[in-house]
Scaffold this motif. Structure first.
Motif, PDB file in Angstrom:
ATOM      1  N   THR A 262       2.213   2.861   5.499  1.00  0.00           N
ATOM      2  CA  THR A 262       2.451   2.178   6.779  1.00  0.00           C
ATOM      3  C   THR A 262       2.716   0.683   6.607  1.00  0.00           C
ATOM      4  O   THR A 262       3.217   0.040   7.523  1.00  0.00           O
ATOM      5  CB  THR A 262       1.282   2.399   7.765  1.00  0.00           C
ATOM      6  OG1 THR A 262       0.086   1.851   7.199  1.00  0.00           O
ATOM      7  CG2 THR A 262       1.092   3.861   8.075  1.00  0.00           C
ATOM      8  N   ASP A 263       2.383   0.122   5.466  1.00  0.00           N
ATOM      9  CA  ASP A 263       2.852  -1.220   5.104  1.00  0.00           C
ATOM     10  C   ASP A 263       4.028  -1.133   4.139  1.00  0.00           C
ATOM     11  O   ASP A 263       4.967  -1.928   4.208  1.00  0.00           O
ATOM     12  CB  ASP A 263       1.723  -2.045   4.442  1.00  0.00           C
ATOM     13  CG  ASP A 263       0.763  -2.638   5.450  1.00  0.00           C
ATOM     14  OD1 ASP A 263       1.230  -3.202   6.456  1.00  0.00           O
ATOM     15  OD2 ASP A 263      -0.454  -2.556   5.252  1.00  0.00           O
ATOM     16  N   PHE A 264       3.947  -0.155   3.229  1.00  0.00           N
ATOM     17  CA  PHE A 264       4.974   0.005   2.184  1.00  0.00           C
ATOM     18  C   PHE A 264       6.369   0.194   2.799  1.00  0.00           C
ATOM     19  O   PHE A 264       7.309  -0.534   2.473  1.00  0.00           O
ATOM     20  CB  PHE A 264       4.585   1.215   1.321  1.00  0.00           C
ATOM     21  CG  PHE A 264       5.583   1.611   0.271  1.00  0.00           C
ATOM     22  CD1 PHE A 264       5.482   1.117  -1.024  1.00  0.00           C
ATOM     23  CD2 PHE A 264       6.629   2.480   0.570  1.00  0.00           C
ATOM     24  CE1 PHE A 264       6.410   1.487  -1.995  1.00  0.00           C
ATOM     25  CE2 PHE A 264       7.557   2.849  -0.393  1.00  0.00           C
ATOM     26  CZ  PHE A 264       7.441   2.352  -1.679  1.00  0.00           C
TER      27      PHE A 264
ATOM     28  N   GLY B 255      -0.794   5.441   2.417  1.00  0.00           N
ATOM     29  CA  GLY B 255      -0.276   5.970   3.687  1.00  0.00           C
ATOM     30  C   GLY B 255       1.151   5.537   3.978  1.00  0.00           C
ATOM     31  O   GLY B 255       1.838   6.119   4.826  1.00  0.00           O
TER      32      GLY B 255
ATOM     33  N   VAL C 200       2.186   1.404  -6.101  1.00  0.00           N
ATOM     34  CA  VAL C 200       1.259   2.392  -5.533  1.00  0.00           C
ATOM     35  C   VAL C 200       1.617   2.619  -4.067  1.00  0.00           C
ATOM     36  O   VAL C 200       1.869   1.674  -3.310  1.00  0.00           O
ATOM     37  CB  VAL C 200      -0.199   1.898  -5.670  1.00  0.00           C
ATOM     38  CG1 VAL C 200      -1.164   2.844  -4.957  1.00  0.00           C
ATOM     39  CG2 VAL C 200      -0.572   1.755  -7.146  1.00  0.00           C
TER      40      VAL C 200
ATOM     41  N   THR D  76      -4.554   3.633   5.261  1.00  0.00           N
ATOM     42  CA  THR D  76      -5.824   3.738   4.528  1.00  0.00           C
ATOM     43  C   THR D  76      -6.542   2.394   4.467  1.00  0.00           C
ATOM     44  O   THR D  76      -5.926   1.325   4.609  1.00  0.00           O
ATOM     45  CB  THR D  76      -5.576   4.223   3.091  1.00  0.00           C
ATOM     46  OG1 THR D  76      -4.799   3.233   2.399  1.00  0.00           O
ATOM     47  CG2 THR D  76      -4.826   5.559   3.064  1.00  0.00           C
TER      48      THR D  76
HETATM   49  C1  LIG Z   1       3.210   0.091  13.825  1.00  0.00           C
HETATM   50  C2  LIG Z   1       2.174  -0.496  12.886  1.00  0.00           C
HETATM   51  C3  LIG Z   1       1.031  -1.043  13.420  1.00  0.00           C
HETATM   52  C4  LIG Z   1       0.069  -1.604  12.589  1.00  0.00           C
HETATM   53  N1  LIG Z   1      -1.048  -2.162  13.148  1.00  0.00           N
HETATM   54  C5  LIG Z   1      -1.981  -2.747  12.359  1.00  0.00           C
HETATM   55  C6  LIG Z   1      -3.117  -3.370  12.950  1.00  0.00           C
HETATM   56  O1  LIG Z   1      -3.319  -3.379  14.164  1.00  0.00           O
HETATM   57  N2  LIG Z   1      -4.017  -3.951  12.103  1.00  0.00           N
HETATM   58  C7  LIG Z   1      -3.842  -3.952  10.751  1.00  0.00           C
HETATM   59  O2  LIG Z   1      -4.691  -4.502  10.042  1.00  0.00           O
HETATM   60  N3  LIG Z   1      -2.763  -3.369  10.171  1.00  0.00           N
HETATM   61  C8  LIG Z   1      -1.842  -2.768  10.939  1.00  0.00           C
HETATM   62  N4  LIG Z   1      -0.725  -2.184  10.363  1.00  0.00           N
HETATM   63  C9  LIG Z   1      -0.577  -2.227   8.908  1.00  0.00           C
HETATM   64  C10 LIG Z   1      -1.042  -0.958   8.139  1.00  0.00           C
HETATM   65  O3  LIG Z   1      -1.031   0.181   8.964  1.00  0.00           O
HETATM   66  C11 LIG Z   1      -2.452  -1.108   7.536  1.00  0.00           C
HETATM   67  O4  LIG Z   1      -2.545  -2.276   6.759  1.00  0.00           O
HETATM   68  C12 LIG Z   1      -2.827   0.121   6.684  1.00  0.00           C
HETATM   69  O5  LIG Z   1      -4.219   0.145   6.503  1.00  0.00           O
HETATM   70  C13 LIG Z   1      -2.132   0.146   5.330  1.00  0.00           C
HETATM   71  O6  LIG Z   1      -2.554   1.298   4.625  1.00  0.00           O
HETATM   72  P1  LIG Z   1      -1.510   2.284   3.910  1.00  0.00           P
HETATM   73  O7  LIG Z   1      -2.322   3.362   3.259  1.00  0.00           O
HETATM   74  O8  LIG Z   1      -0.468   2.728   4.846  1.00  0.00           O
HETATM   75  O9  LIG Z   1      -0.910   1.302   2.816  1.00  0.00           O
HETATM   76  P2  LIG Z   1       0.495   1.439   2.029  1.00  0.00           P
HETATM   77  O10 LIG Z   1       1.600   1.052   2.928  1.00  0.00           O
HETATM   78  O11 LIG Z   1       0.604   2.754   1.347  1.00  0.00           O
HETATM   79  O12 LIG Z   1       0.261   0.307   0.918  1.00  0.00           O
HETATM   80  C14 LIG Z   1       0.100  -1.041   1.283  1.00  0.00           C
HETATM   81  C15 LIG Z   1       0.072  -1.906   0.019  1.00  0.00           C
HETATM   82  O13 LIG Z   1      -1.121  -1.676  -0.711  1.00  0.00           O
HETATM   83  C16 LIG Z   1      -0.850  -1.140  -2.005  1.00  0.00           C
HETATM   84  N5  LIG Z   1      -1.868  -0.110  -2.210  1.00  0.00           N
HETATM   85  C17 LIG Z   1      -2.228   0.859  -1.319  1.00  0.00           C
HETATM   86  N6  LIG Z   1      -3.297   1.539  -1.789  1.00  0.00           N
HETATM   87  C18 LIG Z   1      -3.601   1.001  -2.994  1.00  0.00           C
HETATM   88  C19 LIG Z   1      -4.617   1.280  -3.964  1.00  0.00           C
HETATM   89  N7  LIG Z   1      -5.545   2.230  -3.775  1.00  0.00           N
HETATM   90  N8  LIG Z   1      -4.662   0.529  -5.087  1.00  0.00           N
HETATM   91  C20 LIG Z   1      -3.736  -0.455  -5.272  1.00  0.00           C
HETATM   92  N9  LIG Z   1      -2.755  -0.774  -4.406  1.00  0.00           N
HETATM   93  C21 LIG Z   1      -2.702  -0.042  -3.263  1.00  0.00           C
HETATM   94  C22 LIG Z   1       0.577  -0.650  -1.961  1.00  0.00           C
HETATM   95  O14 LIG Z   1       1.203  -0.735  -3.228  1.00  0.00           O
HETATM   96  C23 LIG Z   1       1.196  -1.609  -0.947  1.00  0.00           C
HETATM   97  O15 LIG Z   1       1.538  -2.819  -1.585  1.00  0.00           O
HETATM   98  C24 LIG Z   1       0.257  -1.593  11.168  1.00  0.00           C
HETATM   99  C25 LIG Z   1       1.403  -1.020  10.622  1.00  0.00           C
HETATM  100  C26 LIG Z   1       2.367  -0.461  11.474  1.00  0.00           C
HETATM  101  C27 LIG Z   1       3.595   0.154  10.861  1.00  0.00           C
END
Ligand SMILES: Cc1cc2nc3c(=O)[nH]c(=O)nc-3n(C[C@H](O)[C@H](O)[C@H](O)COP(=O)(O)OP(=O)(O)OC[C@H]3O[C@@H](n4cnc5c(N)ncnc54)[C@H](O)[C@@H]3O)c2cc1C
Length: 274
Positions: A28-30, A26, A23, A102
Protein backbone atom coordinates in the motif's frame (compact mmCIF):
# COMPACT_ATOMS: atom_id res chain seq x y z
CA UNK A 1 9.81 -6.41 -14.54
CA UNK A 2 12.70 -7.76 -12.48
CA UNK A 3 12.56 -11.04 -10.57
CA UNK A 4 9.55 -11.72 -8.31
CA UNK A 5 10.07 -14.09 -5.38
CA UNK A 6 7.50 -15.15 -2.76
CA UNK A 7 9.18 -17.59 -0.37
CA UNK A 8 7.37 -19.46 2.42
CA UNK A 9 10.23 -19.46 4.92
CA UNK A 10 12.39 -16.72 6.42
CA UNK A 11 15.68 -18.53 5.62
CA UNK A 12 14.76 -18.59 1.95
CA UNK A 13 13.83 -14.88 2.05
CA UNK A 14 17.20 -14.01 3.57
CA UNK A 15 19.06 -15.96 0.90
CA UNK A 16 17.03 -14.15 -1.79
CA UNK A 17 18.16 -10.86 -0.17
CA UNK A 18 21.80 -11.80 -0.80
CA UNK A 19 21.06 -10.10 -4.17
CA UNK A 20 19.35 -6.67 -4.23
CA UNK A 21 15.55 -7.04 -3.92
CA UNK A 22 12.91 -4.58 -2.72
CA UNK A 23 10.80 -6.03 0.08
CA UNK A 24 7.05 -6.07 -0.61
CA UNK A 25 4.50 -6.61 2.18
CA UNK A 26 0.96 -5.25 1.71
CA UNK A 27 2.08 -3.00 -1.15
CA UNK A 28 0.00 0.00 0.00
CA UNK A 29 3.06 2.26 0.09
CA UNK A 30 5.10 0.30 -2.46
CA UNK A 31 2.65 0.53 -5.40
CA UNK A 32 1.54 4.19 -5.02
CA UNK A 33 5.24 5.16 -5.02
CA UNK A 34 5.63 3.51 -8.47
CA UNK A 35 2.61 4.84 -10.35
CA UNK A 36 3.62 5.67 -13.92
CA UNK A 37 6.96 3.90 -13.58
CA UNK A 38 8.11 0.60 -15.04
CA UNK A 39 8.53 -2.00 -12.30
CA UNK A 40 12.04 -3.10 -13.22
CA UNK A 41 13.40 -3.89 -9.77
CA UNK A 42 13.64 -7.34 -8.18
CA UNK A 43 10.86 -7.85 -5.64
CA UNK A 44 10.82 -10.06 -2.54
CA UNK A 45 7.19 -10.58 -1.46
CA UNK A 46 7.22 -11.58 2.23
CA UNK A 47 3.44 -12.11 2.45
CA UNK A 48 3.72 -15.92 2.27
CA UNK A 49 6.02 -16.34 5.31
CA UNK A 50 3.78 -17.62 8.12
CA UNK A 51 6.34 -16.94 10.88
CA UNK A 52 6.20 -13.19 10.16
CA UNK A 53 2.45 -12.96 10.78
CA UNK A 54 0.35 -12.53 13.92
CA UNK A 55 0.42 -11.25 17.49
CA UNK A 56 1.77 -13.31 20.41
CA UNK A 57 2.02 -12.56 24.13
CA UNK A 58 4.95 -13.73 26.28
CA UNK A 59 6.29 -13.16 29.77
CA UNK A 60 8.35 -10.14 28.70
CA UNK A 61 5.80 -8.57 26.38
CA UNK A 62 4.16 -8.87 22.99
CA UNK A 63 5.53 -9.81 19.57
CA UNK A 64 3.79 -8.20 16.62
CA UNK A 65 4.86 -10.08 13.50
CA UNK A 66 6.09 -7.87 10.66
CA UNK A 67 3.32 -8.76 8.21
CA UNK A 68 0.51 -8.43 10.76
CA UNK A 69 -2.04 -6.21 9.05
CA UNK A 70 -3.88 -3.30 10.62
CA UNK A 71 -7.10 -5.35 10.48
CA UNK A 72 -5.46 -8.29 12.26
CA UNK A 73 -4.20 -5.92 14.94
CA UNK A 74 -7.70 -4.46 15.44
CA UNK A 75 -9.08 -8.01 15.89
CA UNK A 76 -6.28 -9.19 18.20
CA UNK A 77 -6.97 -9.87 21.87
CA UNK A 78 -4.75 -7.21 23.45
CA UNK A 79 -4.90 -5.26 26.75
CA UNK A 80 -5.77 -1.53 27.05
CA UNK A 81 -2.05 -0.77 26.62
CA UNK A 82 -2.74 -1.23 22.88
CA UNK A 83 -5.87 0.94 22.69
CA UNK A 84 -3.90 3.78 21.06
CA UNK A 85 -2.31 1.58 18.41
CA UNK A 86 -5.72 0.01 17.66
CA UNK A 87 -7.24 3.49 17.35
CA UNK A 88 -4.52 4.43 14.85
CA UNK A 89 -5.15 1.16 12.97
CA UNK A 90 -8.84 2.04 12.57
CA UNK A 91 -7.81 5.34 10.94
CA UNK A 92 -5.15 4.02 8.54
CA UNK A 93 -6.84 4.52 5.16
CA UNK A 94 -10.09 2.56 4.72
CA UNK A 95 -10.84 -1.14 5.26
CA UNK A 96 -9.07 -2.25 2.07
CA UNK A 97 -5.86 -0.53 3.19
CA UNK A 98 -6.23 -1.92 6.73
CA UNK A 99 -6.67 -5.44 5.27
CA UNK A 100 -3.47 -5.22 3.22
CA UNK A 101 -1.18 -2.72 4.98
CA UNK A 102 1.19 -4.05 7.63
CA UNK A 103 2.72 -2.67 10.80
CA UNK A 104 6.29 -3.19 9.63
CA UNK A 105 5.49 -1.66 6.24
CA UNK A 106 4.36 1.48 8.04
CA UNK A 107 7.61 1.85 10.02
CA UNK A 108 9.89 0.76 7.14
CA UNK A 109 8.33 3.33 4.82
CA UNK A 110 9.48 5.89 7.42
CA UNK A 111 7.03 8.63 6.48
CA UNK A 112 6.92 11.52 8.98
CA UNK A 113 3.12 11.07 8.84
CA UNK A 114 3.10 7.31 9.56
CA UNK A 115 0.35 6.92 12.17
CA UNK A 116 1.81 3.75 13.69
CA UNK A 117 5.10 5.37 14.64
CA UNK A 118 4.07 7.70 17.54
CA UNK A 119 1.90 4.88 18.97
CA UNK A 120 4.78 2.40 18.85
CA UNK A 121 7.18 5.00 20.33
CA UNK A 122 4.74 5.46 23.22
CA UNK A 123 4.77 1.67 23.64
CA UNK A 124 8.60 1.69 23.85
CA UNK A 125 8.69 -0.69 20.88
CA UNK A 126 11.79 -2.42 19.59
CA UNK A 127 12.31 -3.59 16.03
CA UNK A 128 13.61 -7.12 15.42
CA UNK A 129 15.75 -7.35 12.30
CA UNK A 130 16.95 -10.48 10.52
CA UNK A 131 19.95 -10.60 8.21
CA UNK A 132 23.37 -12.16 8.30
CA UNK A 133 23.09 -11.57 12.08
CA UNK A 134 19.91 -10.84 13.99
CA UNK A 135 19.59 -7.62 15.97
CA UNK A 136 17.08 -5.47 17.79
CA UNK A 137 16.84 -1.67 17.79
CA UNK A 138 14.59 0.75 19.67
CA UNK A 139 12.13 2.15 17.12
CA UNK A 140 13.52 5.69 17.40
CA UNK A 141 16.97 4.40 16.39
CA UNK A 142 15.48 2.27 13.62
CA UNK A 143 13.95 5.26 11.79
CA UNK A 144 16.86 7.52 10.97
CA UNK A 145 15.11 10.21 8.90
CA UNK A 146 12.48 10.91 6.27
CA UNK A 147 12.13 7.62 4.33
CA UNK A 148 15.33 6.35 5.93
CA UNK A 149 15.84 3.42 8.28
CA UNK A 150 18.77 1.62 9.86
CA UNK A 151 18.13 -1.46 7.68
CA UNK A 152 21.30 -2.60 5.90
CA UNK A 153 21.34 -4.43 2.56
CA UNK A 154 20.25 -8.04 3.11
CA UNK A 155 18.14 -7.24 6.17
CA UNK A 156 14.41 -7.18 6.78
CA UNK A 157 12.15 -6.54 9.75
CA UNK A 158 10.67 -9.71 11.24
CA UNK A 159 8.76 -8.33 14.25
CA UNK A 160 8.02 -5.42 16.53
CA UNK A 161 8.30 -6.08 20.27
CA UNK A 162 6.39 -4.22 22.99
CA UNK A 163 7.60 -4.69 26.58
CA UNK A 164 5.16 -5.44 29.42
CA UNK A 165 4.65 -2.34 31.60
CA UNK A 166 5.25 -2.56 35.37
CA UNK A 167 1.85 -1.11 36.30
CA UNK A 168 -1.66 -1.11 34.93
CA UNK A 169 -1.39 0.72 31.61
CA UNK A 170 -3.52 2.25 28.89
CA UNK A 171 -2.73 4.15 25.70
CA UNK A 172 -4.57 6.54 23.40
CA UNK A 173 -4.07 8.16 19.99
CA UNK A 174 -5.48 11.27 18.31
CA UNK A 175 -4.94 12.42 14.75
CA UNK A 176 -5.72 15.70 13.05
CA UNK A 177 -6.33 15.72 9.31
CA UNK A 178 -8.07 17.99 6.85
CA UNK A 179 -11.13 15.71 7.23
CA UNK A 180 -12.15 12.93 9.61
CA UNK A 181 -11.15 9.81 7.61
CA UNK A 182 -8.87 8.76 4.72
CA UNK A 183 -6.44 11.55 5.28
CA UNK A 184 -2.73 12.14 5.81
CA UNK A 185 -2.08 13.45 9.32
CA UNK A 186 -1.28 17.13 9.88
CA UNK A 187 -0.32 16.21 13.42
CA UNK A 188 -0.95 13.23 15.66
CA UNK A 189 -0.25 12.38 19.28
CA UNK A 190 0.01 9.14 21.22
CA UNK A 191 0.25 8.54 24.96
CA UNK A 192 0.84 5.44 27.06
CA UNK A 193 0.37 5.92 30.80
CA UNK A 194 1.09 3.50 33.63
CA UNK A 195 -1.10 4.19 36.63
CA UNK A 196 -0.77 3.24 40.31
CA UNK A 197 -3.12 4.45 43.07
CA UNK A 198 -4.83 6.90 40.70
CA UNK A 199 -1.59 8.66 39.82
CA UNK A 200 0.71 8.44 36.82
CA UNK A 201 3.58 6.07 37.58
CA UNK A 202 5.17 6.32 34.11
CA UNK A 203 4.32 8.29 30.96
CA UNK A 204 5.44 7.95 27.36
CA UNK A 205 4.20 10.60 24.95
CA UNK A 206 5.01 10.97 21.24
CA UNK A 207 3.96 13.40 18.52
CA UNK A 208 4.07 12.64 14.78
CA UNK A 209 4.00 14.72 11.56
CA UNK A 210 5.68 17.61 13.41
CA UNK A 211 9.31 16.57 12.79
CA UNK A 212 11.16 14.40 10.26
CA UNK A 213 10.67 11.44 12.61
CA UNK A 214 7.99 11.29 15.33
CA UNK A 215 9.46 12.33 18.67
CA UNK A 216 8.93 11.51 22.35
CA UNK A 217 8.43 14.51 24.66
CA UNK A 218 10.55 13.78 27.78
CA UNK A 219 9.77 17.09 29.56
CA UNK A 220 6.02 16.48 29.32
CA UNK A 221 6.49 12.85 30.37
CA UNK A 222 8.40 14.02 33.49
CA UNK A 223 5.71 16.63 34.28
CA UNK A 224 3.03 13.93 34.25
CA UNK A 225 4.70 11.48 36.64
CA UNK A 226 3.01 11.65 40.04
CA UNK A 227 0.04 13.65 38.74
CA UNK A 228 -3.52 12.48 39.48
CA UNK A 229 -5.21 11.08 36.36
CA UNK A 230 -8.01 13.68 36.45
CA UNK A 231 -5.51 16.54 36.25
CA UNK A 232 -3.25 15.84 33.28
CA UNK A 233 -4.40 18.09 30.43
CA UNK A 234 -3.28 21.37 31.97
CA UNK A 235 0.26 20.05 32.53
CA UNK A 236 0.94 20.47 28.79
CA UNK A 237 3.14 23.51 28.08
CA UNK A 238 4.49 24.76 24.78
CA UNK A 239 8.12 24.55 26.00
CA UNK A 240 7.74 20.76 26.31
CA UNK A 241 7.40 20.61 22.51
CA UNK A 242 11.08 21.54 22.06
CA UNK A 243 11.99 18.17 20.38
CA UNK A 244 9.55 18.98 17.53
CA UNK A 245 10.55 20.86 14.37
CA UNK A 246 7.36 21.25 12.31
CA UNK A 247 7.53 22.48 8.73
CA UNK A 248 5.23 24.58 6.53
CA UNK A 249 3.65 22.50 3.77
CA UNK A 250 0.42 22.11 1.81
CA UNK A 251 -1.30 20.53 4.81
CA UNK A 252 -0.48 23.23 7.38
CA UNK A 253 2.01 25.81 8.59
CA UNK A 254 4.63 25.08 11.22
CA UNK A 255 2.90 27.32 13.77
CA UNK A 256 -0.49 25.68 13.07
CA UNK A 257 1.08 22.25 13.59
CA UNK A 258 2.67 23.33 16.89
CA UNK A 259 -0.66 24.72 18.09
CA UNK A 260 -2.48 21.58 16.92
CA UNK A 261 0.00 19.37 18.79
CA UNK A 262 -0.73 21.20 22.06
CA UNK A 263 -4.49 20.85 21.58
CA UNK A 264 -4.20 17.16 20.63
CA UNK A 265 -2.03 16.46 23.68
CA UNK A 266 -4.46 18.21 26.03
CA UNK A 267 -7.45 16.32 24.60
CA UNK A 268 -5.54 13.05 24.67
CA UNK A 269 -4.57 13.47 28.32
CA UNK A 270 -8.04 14.64 29.36
CA UNK A 271 -9.26 11.26 28.10
CA UNK A 272 -7.31 9.47 30.86
CA UNK A 273 -9.53 10.94 33.60
CA UNK A 274 -11.44 8.19 35.42
C1 LIG B 1 -5.27 5.17 0.24
C2 LIG B 1 -4.18 5.04 1.28
C3 LIG B 1 -4.41 5.53 2.55
C4 LIG B 1 -3.42 5.44 3.52
N1 LIG B 1 -3.67 5.96 4.76
C5 LIG B 1 -2.71 5.92 5.72
C6 LIG B 1 -2.95 6.50 6.99
O1 LIG B 1 -4.03 7.02 7.30
N2 LIG B 1 -1.94 6.43 7.91
C7 LIG B 1 -0.74 5.85 7.62
O2 LIG B 1 0.13 5.84 8.50
N3 LIG B 1 -0.49 5.30 6.41
C8 LIG B 1 -1.44 5.32 5.46
N4 LIG B 1 -1.19 4.77 4.21
C9 LIG B 1 0.12 4.18 3.95
C10 LIG B 1 0.21 2.63 4.11
O3 LIG B 1 -1.05 2.02 3.96
C11 LIG B 1 0.80 2.21 5.47
O4 LIG B 1 2.03 2.85 5.71
C12 LIG B 1 0.98 0.68 5.54
O5 LIG B 1 1.12 0.29 6.88
C13 LIG B 1 2.18 0.18 4.74
O6 LIG B 1 2.27 -1.23 4.88
P1 LIG B 1 2.45 -2.20 3.62
O7 LIG B 1 2.52 -3.59 4.16
O8 LIG B 1 1.43 -1.95 2.59
O9 LIG B 1 3.88 -1.72 3.12
P2 LIG B 1 4.53 -1.92 1.65
O10 LIG B 1 3.93 -0.95 0.71
O11 LIG B 1 4.53 -3.35 1.24
O12 LIG B 1 6.04 -1.49 1.99
C14 LIG B 1 6.34 -0.19 2.43
C15 LIG B 1 7.86 -0.02 2.50
O13 LIG B 1 8.39 -0.79 3.57
C16 LIG B 1 9.29 -1.79 3.10
N5 LIG B 1 8.98 -2.98 3.89
C17 LIG B 1 7.74 -3.49 4.14
N6 LIG B 1 7.83 -4.51 5.02
C18 LIG B 1 9.15 -4.65 5.31
C19 LIG B 1 9.87 -5.54 6.18
N7 LIG B 1 9.25 -6.46 6.93
N8 LIG B 1 11.21 -5.41 6.26
C20 LIG B 1 11.84 -4.45 5.52
N9 LIG B 1 11.23 -3.58 4.69
C21 LIG B 1 9.88 -3.69 4.60
C22 LIG B 1 9.04 -1.91 1.61
O14 LIG B 1 10.21 -2.28 0.91
C23 LIG B 1 8.59 -0.49 1.27
O15 LIG B 1 9.72 0.34 1.10
C24 LIG B 1 -2.16 4.83 3.21
C25 LIG B 1 -1.93 4.31 1.94
C26 LIG B 1 -2.94 4.41 0.96
C27 LIG B 1 -2.67 3.84 -0.40
Amino acid sequence: MGAYRRPRHLDEALSVLARPHTVLAGGTDFYPARVGRVLDENVLDIGGIASLRGVAAGAQGWRLGATTTWSELIEADLPPLFDGLKQAAREVGGRQIQNAGTLAGNICNASPAADGVPCLLALDAEVEIAGSTGRRLPLRQFITGVRRTALAPGELVVAIHVPRPRHEARSAFLKLGARRYLVISIAMAAAALEVADGRVAAARIAVGACSPVAERLPALEAALVGAPCDDLANRVEIAQLAPLSPVDDVRGSASYRRHAAVILLRRLLAGFAP
